[in-house]
Scaffold this motif. Structure first.
Motif, PDB file in Angstrom:
ATOM      1  N   HIS A 120      46.169  45.146  35.622  1.00 34.74           N
ATOM      2  CA  HIS A 120      46.646  44.450  36.822  1.00 34.74           C
ATOM      3  C   HIS A 120      45.942  43.101  36.968  1.00 34.74           C
ATOM      4  CE1 HIS A 120      49.082  47.713  38.437  1.00 34.74           C
ATOM      5  NE2 HIS A 120      48.077  48.549  38.187  1.00 34.74           N
ATOM      6  N   LEU A 121      44.632  43.098  36.760  1.00 37.70           N
ATOM      7  CA  LEU A 121      43.865  41.857  36.836  1.00 37.70           C
ATOM      8  C   LEU A 121      44.417  40.839  35.840  1.00 37.70           C
ATOM      9  CD1 LEU A 121      41.448  40.100  37.726  1.00 37.70           C
ATOM     10  CD2 LEU A 121      40.067  41.365  36.066  1.00 37.70           C
ATOM     11  N   MET A 122      44.660  41.277  34.620  1.00 37.91           N
ATOM     12  CA  MET A 122      45.210  40.402  33.580  1.00 37.91           C
ATOM     13  C   MET A 122      46.552  39.821  34.026  1.00 37.91           C
ATOM     14  SD  MET A 122      45.080  39.160  30.369  1.00 37.91           S
ATOM     15  CE  MET A 122      44.230  40.154  29.175  1.00 37.91           C
ATOM     16  N   ASP A 123      47.421  40.664  34.557  1.00 37.42           N
ATOM     17  CA  ASP A 123      48.748  40.226  34.977  1.00 37.42           C
ATOM     18  C   ASP A 123      48.676  39.173  36.078  1.00 37.42           C
ATOM     19  OD1 ASP A 123      51.738  40.540  35.013  1.00 37.42           O
ATOM     20  OD2 ASP A 123      51.292  41.217  37.051  1.00 37.42           O
ATOM     21  N   ILE A 124      47.868  39.416  37.088  1.00 40.28           N
ATOM     22  CA  ILE A 124      47.761  38.485  38.216  1.00 40.28           C
ATOM     23  C   ILE A 124      47.164  37.162  37.750  1.00 40.28           C
ATOM     24  CG2 ILE A 124      46.699  38.085  40.480  1.00 40.28           C
ATOM     25  CD1 ILE A 124      49.040  40.204  40.350  1.00 40.28           C
ATOM     26  N   ALA A 125      46.111  37.202  36.934  1.00 49.32           N
ATOM     27  CA  ALA A 125      45.489  35.962  36.447  1.00 49.32           C
ATOM     28  C   ALA A 125      46.430  35.200  35.518  1.00 49.32           C
ATOM     29  CB  ALA A 125      44.167  36.275  35.754  1.00 49.32           C
ATOM     30  N   GLN A 126      47.197  35.914  34.706  1.00 53.11           N
ATOM     31  CA  GLN A 126      48.175  35.236  33.843  1.00 53.11           C
ATOM     32  C   GLN A 126      49.252  34.551  34.681  1.00 53.11           C
ATOM     33  OE1 GLN A 126      49.397  38.458  31.246  1.00 53.11           O
ATOM     34  NE2 GLN A 126      48.175  37.643  29.567  1.00 53.11           N
ATOM     35  N   ASN A 127      49.619  35.151  35.810  1.00 54.83           N
ATOM     36  CA  ASN A 127      50.570  34.497  36.711  1.00 54.83           C
ATOM     37  C   ASN A 127      50.026  33.142  37.164  1.00 54.83           C
ATOM     38  OD1 ASN A 127      52.354  36.654  36.590  1.00 54.83           O
ATOM     39  ND2 ASN A 127      51.762  37.485  38.589  1.00 54.83           N
ATOM     40  N   SER A 128      48.718  33.092  37.446  1.00 54.52           N
ATOM     41  CA  SER A 128      48.093  31.830  37.864  1.00 54.52           C
ATOM     42  C   SER A 128      48.184  30.783  36.757  1.00 54.52           C
ATOM     43  CB  SER A 128      46.631  32.056  38.241  1.00 54.52           C
ATOM     44  OG  SER A 128      46.526  32.859  39.382  1.00 54.52           O
ATOM     45  N   VAL A 129      47.933  31.208  35.520  1.00 56.94           N
ATOM     46  CA  VAL A 129      48.016  30.288  34.386  1.00 56.94           C
ATOM     47  C   VAL A 129      49.457  29.792  34.227  1.00 56.94           C
ATOM     48  CG1 VAL A 129      47.781  30.071  31.870  1.00 56.94           C
ATOM     49  CG2 VAL A 129      46.043  31.314  33.168  1.00 56.94           C
ATOM     50  N   LYS A 130      50.412  30.722  34.265  1.00 52.25           N
ATOM     51  CA  LYS A 130      51.827  30.355  34.100  1.00 52.25           C
ATOM     52  C   LYS A 130      52.308  29.438  35.221  1.00 52.25           C
ATOM     53  CE  LYS A 130      52.956  34.605  31.700  1.00 52.25           C
ATOM     54  NZ  LYS A 130      53.460  35.973  31.876  1.00 52.25           N
ATOM     55  N   ALA A 131      51.722  29.567  36.401  1.00 52.09           N
ATOM     56  CA  ALA A 131      52.111  28.723  37.533  1.00 52.09           C
ATOM     57  C   ALA A 131      51.538  27.312  37.416  1.00 52.09           C
ATOM     58  CB  ALA A 131      51.662  29.358  38.849  1.00 52.09           C
ATOM     59  N   GLY A 132      50.622  27.106  36.483  1.00 50.08           N
ATOM     60  CA  GLY A 132      50.068  25.772  36.273  1.00 50.08           C
ATOM     61  C   GLY A 132      48.746  25.505  36.957  1.00 50.08           C
ATOM     62  N   ALA A 133      48.016  26.555  37.330  1.00 46.87           N
ATOM     63  CA  ALA A 133      46.706  26.368  37.959  1.00 46.87           C
ATOM     64  C   ALA A 133      45.732  25.724  36.970  1.00 46.87           C
ATOM     65  CB  ALA A 133      46.148  27.705  38.436  1.00 46.87           C
ATOM     66  N   ASN A 134      44.893  24.849  37.484  1.00 50.30           N
ATOM     67  CA  ASN A 134      43.845  24.227  36.669  1.00 50.30           C
ATOM     68  C   ASN A 134      42.512  24.943  36.814  1.00 50.30           C
ATOM     69  OD1 ASN A 134      45.393  21.987  35.648  1.00 50.30           O
ATOM     70  ND2 ASN A 134      45.344  21.190  37.727  1.00 50.30           N
ATOM     71  N   ASN A 135      42.306  25.572  37.971  1.00 50.47           N
ATOM     72  CA  ASN A 135      41.059  26.276  38.266  1.00 50.47           C
ATOM     73  C   ASN A 135      41.394  27.665  38.791  1.00 50.47           C
ATOM     74  OD1 ASN A 135      39.003  23.975  37.998  1.00 50.47           O
ATOM     75  ND2 ASN A 135      40.561  23.116  39.364  1.00 50.47           N
ATOM     76  N   ILE A 136      40.813  28.669  38.133  1.00 50.47           N
ATOM     77  CA  ILE A 136      41.059  30.048  38.539  1.00 50.47           C
ATOM     78  C   ILE A 136      39.714  30.737  38.723  1.00 50.47           C
ATOM     79  CG2 ILE A 136      42.116  32.258  37.933  1.00 50.47           C
ATOM     80  CD1 ILE A 136      44.113  30.620  36.179  1.00 50.47           C
ATOM     81  N   LYS A 137      39.566  31.337  39.886  1.00 49.37           N
ATOM     82  CA  LYS A 137      38.336  32.063  40.220  1.00 49.37           C
ATOM     83  C   LYS A 137      38.671  33.551  40.293  1.00 49.37           C
ATOM     84  CE  LYS A 137      35.269  30.822  43.555  1.00 49.37           C
ATOM     85  NZ  LYS A 137      34.810  30.580  44.942  1.00 49.37           N
ATOM     86  N   ILE A 138      37.872  34.353  39.589  1.00 45.12           N
ATOM     87  CA  ILE A 138      38.020  35.808  39.617  1.00 45.12           C
ATOM     88  C   ILE A 138      36.716  36.393  40.151  1.00 45.12           C
ATOM     89  CG2 ILE A 138      38.297  37.909  38.234  1.00 45.12           C
ATOM     90  CD1 ILE A 138      39.941  36.224  36.254  1.00 45.12           C
ATOM     91  N   ILE A 139      36.833  37.173  41.195  1.00 45.67           N
ATOM     92  CA  ILE A 139      35.670  37.858  41.755  1.00 45.67           C
ATOM     93  C   ILE A 139      35.939  39.352  41.651  1.00 45.67           C
ATOM     94  CG2 ILE A 139      34.245  38.246  43.809  1.00 45.67           C
ATOM     95  CD1 ILE A 139      35.139  35.404  44.717  1.00 45.67           C
ATOM     96  N   ILE A 140      35.019  40.061  41.011  1.00 49.56           N
ATOM     97  CA  ILE A 140      35.146  41.504  40.838  1.00 49.56           C
ATOM     98  C   ILE A 140      33.921  42.152  41.457  1.00 49.56           C
ATOM     99  CG2 ILE A 140      35.322  43.404  39.195  1.00 49.56           C
ATOM    100  CD1 ILE A 140      36.419  41.300  37.171  1.00 49.56           C
ATOM    101  N   GLU A 141      34.166  43.005  42.449  1.00 56.07           N
ATOM    102  CA  GLU A 141      33.080  43.708  43.128  1.00 56.07           C
ATOM    103  C   GLU A 141      33.327  45.205  43.015  1.00 56.07           C
ATOM    104  OE1 GLU A 141      31.709  41.013  46.699  1.00 56.07           O
ATOM    105  OE2 GLU A 141      33.894  41.264  46.687  1.00 56.07           O
ATOM    106  N   GLU A 142      32.276  45.929  42.652  1.00 54.52           N
ATOM    107  CA  GLU A 142      32.415  47.367  42.449  1.00 54.52           C
ATOM    108  C   GLU A 142      31.232  48.103  43.070  1.00 54.52           C
ATOM    109  OE1 GLU A 142      32.947  50.471  38.698  1.00 54.52           O
ATOM    110  OE2 GLU A 142      32.809  48.319  38.308  1.00 54.52           O
ATOM    111  N   THR A 143      31.555  49.195  43.747  1.00 57.44           N
ATOM    112  CA  THR A 143      30.538  50.119  44.254  1.00 57.44           C
ATOM    113  C   THR A 143      30.894  51.498  43.710  1.00 57.44           C
ATOM    114  OG1 THR A 143      31.785  50.697  46.247  1.00 57.44           O
ATOM    115  CG2 THR A 143      30.324  48.773  46.393  1.00 57.44           C
TER     116      THR A 143
END
Length: 183
Positions: A9-32
């Motif tokens: 899911h993370l891959m899919d959402i981030a790839q959408n950002s790339v395909k949309a033409g984003a120049n800067n993408i921030k990914i924050i992953i928090e786990e407990t």
């Protein structure tokens, strides 16, 4: 499209950002112990019809190429199935933020998946995108900022040795986070 893990899911959402033409993408992953949350924030063009993005029969892509958009509906279903949720914020010309939370204690929660390979693949997917990754697990973690790597002259995504180094480094960082679980 098979999204069997949270990393998918993370891959899919981030790839959408790339395909949309984003120049800067921030990914924050928090786990407990109980929750796994990821946020993908981009500076792309934003989503024109945000109220329709969770409709599987809606897509902003060329209808000759694809008539449905299943990534966000599948993400929402998987998160809610575990007792989590998905939120989306978008503004035309400013970008989009997608945040998804999964209850890891739920029997219906998908496995986390291979985060190291997912992150490395994303970072190497488009050398023109600046990636910022912040990964936290129970107070420990790491960050990667490709703009800093570029400024320091350490960015060489076309070099197979660099790609291998990135994959190995992320695998080791993820192993360290997992080791911290038992201590």
């Amino acid at each position: 499209m098979v999204l069997r893990t949270i990393a998918d899911h993370l891959m899919d959402i981030a790839q959408n950002s790339v395909k949309a033409g984003a120049n800067n993408i921030k990914i924050i992953i928090e786990e407990t112990d109980e929750w796994f949350t990821f946020t993908v924030q981009d500076d792309g063009p934003g989503i024109k019809d945000p109220e329709r993005v969770f409709d599987p029969f809606f897509t902003t892509r060329d209808p000759h190429l694809r008539k449905v958009g299943l990534g966000l509906p599948f993400l929402k279903q998987a998160a809610e199935q575990s007792g989590g949720r998905v939120s989306l914020w978008t503004q035309p010309g400013k970008g989009t933020v997608v945040k998804a939370s999964f209850n890891l204690k739920s029997v219906d929660c998908q496995p986390t998946g291979d985060l190291a390979s997912t992150l490395a693949s994303l970072i190497l997917s488009d050398p023109n995108v600046n990636w910022y990754v912040l990964r936290r697990k129970d107070g420990n973690g790491y960050e990667i900022d490709t703009s800093k790597l570029k400024k320091a002259g350490l960015w060489d995504p076309e070099n197979p040795r660099f790609a291998s180094f990135l994959f190995e480094t992320l695998e080791n960082l993820e192993k360290e986070l997992k080791r911290g679980e038992g201590e």
